[in-house]
Design a protein around this motif. Structure first.
Motif, PDB file in Angstrom:
ATOM      1  N   GLY A  10       0.822  -1.206   0.000  1.00 38.95           N
ATOM      2  CA  GLY A  10       0.000   0.000   0.000  1.00 38.95           C
ATOM      3  C   GLY A  10       0.855   1.255   0.000  1.00 38.95           C
ATOM      4  O   GLY A  10       0.615   2.200  -0.757  1.00 38.95           O
ATOM      5  N   LEU A  11       1.878   1.267   0.841  1.00 37.13           N
ATOM      6  CA  LEU A  11       2.792   2.412   0.889  1.00 37.13           C
ATOM      7  C   LEU A  11       3.647   2.488  -0.369  1.00 37.13           C
ATOM      8  O   LEU A  11       4.022   3.576  -0.816  1.00 37.13           O
ATOM      9  N   SER A  12       3.928   1.342  -0.972  1.00 39.30           N
ATOM     10  CA  SER A  12       4.814   1.337  -2.144  1.00 39.30           C
ATOM     11  C   SER A  12       4.207   2.063  -3.345  1.00 39.30           C
ATOM     12  O   SER A  12       4.946   2.519  -4.230  1.00 39.30           O
ATOM     13  N   PHE A  13       2.868   2.205  -3.414  1.00 37.45           N
ATOM     14  CA  PHE A  13       2.268   2.938  -4.525  1.00 37.45           C
ATOM     15  C   PHE A  13       2.725   4.396  -4.516  1.00 37.45           C
ATOM     16  O   PHE A  13       3.028   4.972  -5.560  1.00 37.45           O
ATOM     17  N   VAL A  14       2.764   4.997  -3.330  1.00 35.87           N
ATOM     18  CA  VAL A  14       3.238   6.374  -3.215  1.00 35.87           C
ATOM     19  C   VAL A  14       4.724   6.448  -3.517  1.00 35.87           C
ATOM     20  O   VAL A  14       5.195   7.359  -4.206  1.00 35.87           O
ATOM     21  N   TYR A 206      13.460   1.024   0.203  1.00 38.37           N
ATOM     22  CA  TYR A 206      12.138   0.536   0.610  1.00 38.37           C
ATOM     23  C   TYR A 206      11.586  -0.444  -0.426  1.00 38.37           C
ATOM     24  O   TYR A 206      11.070  -1.520  -0.070  1.00 38.37           O
ATOM     25  N   LEU A 207      11.683  -0.084  -1.713  1.00 37.53           N
ATOM     26  CA  LEU A 207      11.141  -0.938  -2.762  1.00 37.53           C
ATOM     27  C   LEU A 207      11.872  -2.274  -2.841  1.00 37.53           C
ATOM     28  O   LEU A 207      11.249  -3.318  -3.057  1.00 37.53           O
ATOM     29  N   VAL A 208      13.194  -2.255  -2.661  1.00 39.70           N
ATOM     30  CA  VAL A 208      13.984  -3.484  -2.776  1.00 39.70           C
ATOM     31  C   VAL A 208      13.810  -4.379  -1.560  1.00 39.70           C
ATOM     32  O   VAL A 208      13.477  -5.568  -1.671  1.00 39.70           O
ATOM     33  N   VAL A 209      14.017  -3.819  -0.365  1.00 41.14           N
ATOM     34  CA  VAL A 209      14.060  -4.627   0.856  1.00 41.14           C
ATOM     35  C   VAL A 209      12.655  -5.010   1.327  1.00 41.14           C
ATOM     36  O   VAL A 209      12.385  -6.175   1.647  1.00 41.14           O
ATOM     37  N   PHE A 210      11.765  -4.033   1.381  1.00 34.97           N
ATOM     38  CA  PHE A 210      10.444  -4.293   1.959  1.00 34.97           C
ATOM     39  C   PHE A 210       9.402  -4.681   0.906  1.00 34.97           C
ATOM     40  O   PHE A 210       8.778  -5.737   1.012  1.00 34.97           O
ATOM     41  N   ALA A 211       9.200  -3.824  -0.110  1.00 30.96           N
ATOM     42  CA  ALA A 211       8.135  -4.079  -1.078  1.00 30.96           C
ATOM     43  C   ALA A 211       8.466  -5.237  -2.017  1.00 30.96           C
ATOM     44  O   ALA A 211       7.558  -5.812  -2.615  1.00 30.96           O
ATOM     45  N   SER A 212       9.742  -5.589  -2.150  1.00 26.92           N
ATOM     46  CA  SER A 212      10.111  -6.708  -3.017  1.00 26.92           C
ATOM     47  C   SER A 212      10.436  -7.947  -2.201  1.00 26.92           C
ATOM     48  O   SER A 212       9.682  -8.913  -2.196  1.00 26.92           O
ATOM     49  N   LEU A 244      -5.274   4.762   1.268  1.00 29.32           N
ATOM     50  CA  LEU A 244      -5.063   5.390   2.569  1.00 29.32           C
ATOM     51  C   LEU A 244      -3.737   6.154   2.601  1.00 29.32           C
ATOM     52  O   LEU A 244      -3.692   7.327   2.992  1.00 29.32           O
ATOM     53  N   PHE A 245      -2.661   5.505   2.150  1.00 31.11           N
ATOM     54  CA  PHE A 245      -1.357   6.173   2.139  1.00 31.11           C
ATOM     55  C   PHE A 245      -1.325   7.294   1.100  1.00 31.11           C
ATOM     56  O   PHE A 245      -0.636   8.302   1.284  1.00 31.11           O
ATOM     57  N   SER A 246      -2.064   7.114  -0.001  1.00 31.35           N
ATOM     58  CA  SER A 246      -2.113   8.155  -1.013  1.00 31.35           C
ATOM     59  C   SER A 246      -2.784   9.413  -0.471  1.00 31.35           C
ATOM     60  O   SER A 246      -2.361  10.537  -0.761  1.00 31.35           O
TER      61      SER A 246
END
Length: 285
Positions: A10-14, A206-212, A244-246
Motif C-alpha cells: 500500500g505504501l509502495s504505490f506512493v 524501501y522498494l527493494v528490501v520491503f516491497a520486493s 489510505l497512504f495516497s
C-alpha cells in the motif's frame, strides 16, 4: 503474512509514484528486482545451492516473466494516474483469479466467490471511474497489469507444491530484473543521474528490501497454504492501504465514493472468509 504484505505494498504505490518520476518503468523494475534477487541469494545461499535444479530455475523464470509483465504495466499506470486509483484498479485481479483457477484446476468457483468478486469490483469501480465512467491511459495500463497479476497468482498456486518458495521467489526476482534491464535499455531513455537524491535512494531501499523481498516473499510462502480465491481477496487489501497512504502522504482527496468503495472491499473479504467451504479447502490444502 498476506495482510502484512498488503500494508507494505500500500505504501509502495506512493513510493513508486515518486521514483518513476526519476527513472522510467522498465529500468526501475530491472534495478529494483535485480537488487532484490542478489539480496535474497546472499541471505539464503545454502538453500539456493541445496535446491538448485532445472525445474526450479524454469518455473522461477516463468513466474518471474508473468510478474514482470504485471509490474511493468502497473508502473506505467502509476506514472499516468494517482497512487490511489492505481492501487484500486490493480485489485481487479480478484475478479479474474477464481475463474482462471477454474480453467487451470477444474475447480468451479462457489457462489460466495462470485458474490465477493462482484462486491469487490463494485467497490473498485466507485473509486477508479470518473462520473462519466471514463478511464485514462494510466488506468487502462493498470488494468492490463491486474490481468497479469491474476495469471501470476494462479501459476504460483500451481507451481508452489513441494518447492522451496524462498528460492523460487529469488529466481522470479532474477527474471524480473533481467527483463527490466533488457527492455529498459532497449526502449526507454536513460535516467539523468544528476537528479538522484538521498530521498530517491531511500525510496529504492524501501522498494527493494520491503516491497520486493519481504512482501513478495510473504505472499509466495503464504500462498502455499491458502486457496487462490481466498488469497486474492485478502491481497485486495493492498488497494485499501494504497488509497489510505495516497490520501495521507500524496494528498489525494477522499470522498464519500471512496469510503463506500472501502466498505465494499472489506465486505467482499468477509464474505470470502466467513464460509465453511473456504476453511475446509484451506485445511485440505
Amino acid at each position: 503474512m498476506l495482510v502484512l504484505a498488503t500494508i507494505i505494498w500500500g505504501l509502495s504505490f506512493v513510493v513508486m509514484k515518486n521514483t518513476v518520476e526519476v527513472i522510467p518503468p522498465a529500468l526501475l523494475i530491472g534495478v529494483r528486482f535485480l537488487c532484490a534477487s542478489v539480496l535474497l541469494c546472499l541471505v539464503f545461499v545454502k538453500r539456493v545451492r541445496a535446491t538448485f535444479c532445472r525445474d526450479m530455475v524454469v518455473k522461477g523464470l516463468v513466474l518471474g516473466t508473468l510478474l514482470f509483465l504485471a509490474y511493468w504495466f502497473q508502473t506505467i499506470g502509476v506514472a499516468n494516474t494517482t497512487p490511489g486509483k492505481n492501487a484500486f484498479i490493480t485489485a481487479t485481479y480478484v475478479v479474474i483469479v477464481p475463474f482462471g483457477w477454474w480453467i487451470v484446476a477444474r475447480r468451479r468457483p462457489g457462489i460466495h466467490n462470485i458474490v465477493a468478486a462482484v462486491l469487490c469490483i463494485a467497490g473498485i469501480g466507485l473509486v477508479s471511474l470518473d462520473s462519466d465512467l471514463s478511464a485514462n491511459f494510466g488506468d487502462m495500463m493498470t488494468l492490463v497489469g491486474a490481468v497479469w497479476f491474476a495469471v501470476h497468482i494462479i501459476f504460483v498456486a500451481k507451481f508452489s507444491e513441494g518447492r522451496d518458495m524462498v528460492v523460487l521467489t529469488m529466481y522470479q526476482f532474477l527474471a524480473m530484473g533481467v527483463w527490466g534491464l533488457l527492455i529498459g535499455f532497449a526502449i526507454e531513455p536513460l535516467p539523468d543521474l544528476s537528479v538522484l537524491s538521498s530521498d530517491f535512494l531511500w525510496d529504492m531501499v524501501y522498494l527493494v528490501v520491503f516491497a520486493s523481498c519481504a512482501a513478495l516473499l510473504f505472499q509466495n510462502v503464504a500462498q502455499a497454504h491458502v486457496p487462490p480465491s481466498q488469497a486474492s481477496l485478502l491481497l485486495s487489501l493492498e488497494a485499501v492501504f494504497g488509497v489510505l497512504f495516497s490520501v495521507l502522504i500524496y494528498g489525494e482527496q477522499i470522498s464519500i465514493r471512496l469510503i463506500v468503495g472501502f466498505v465494499l472491499v472489506f465486505v467482499a473479504i468477509v464474505v470470502s472468509e466467513a464460509f465453511p467451504e473456504n476453511r475446509k479447502s484451506l485445511q485440505e490444502k
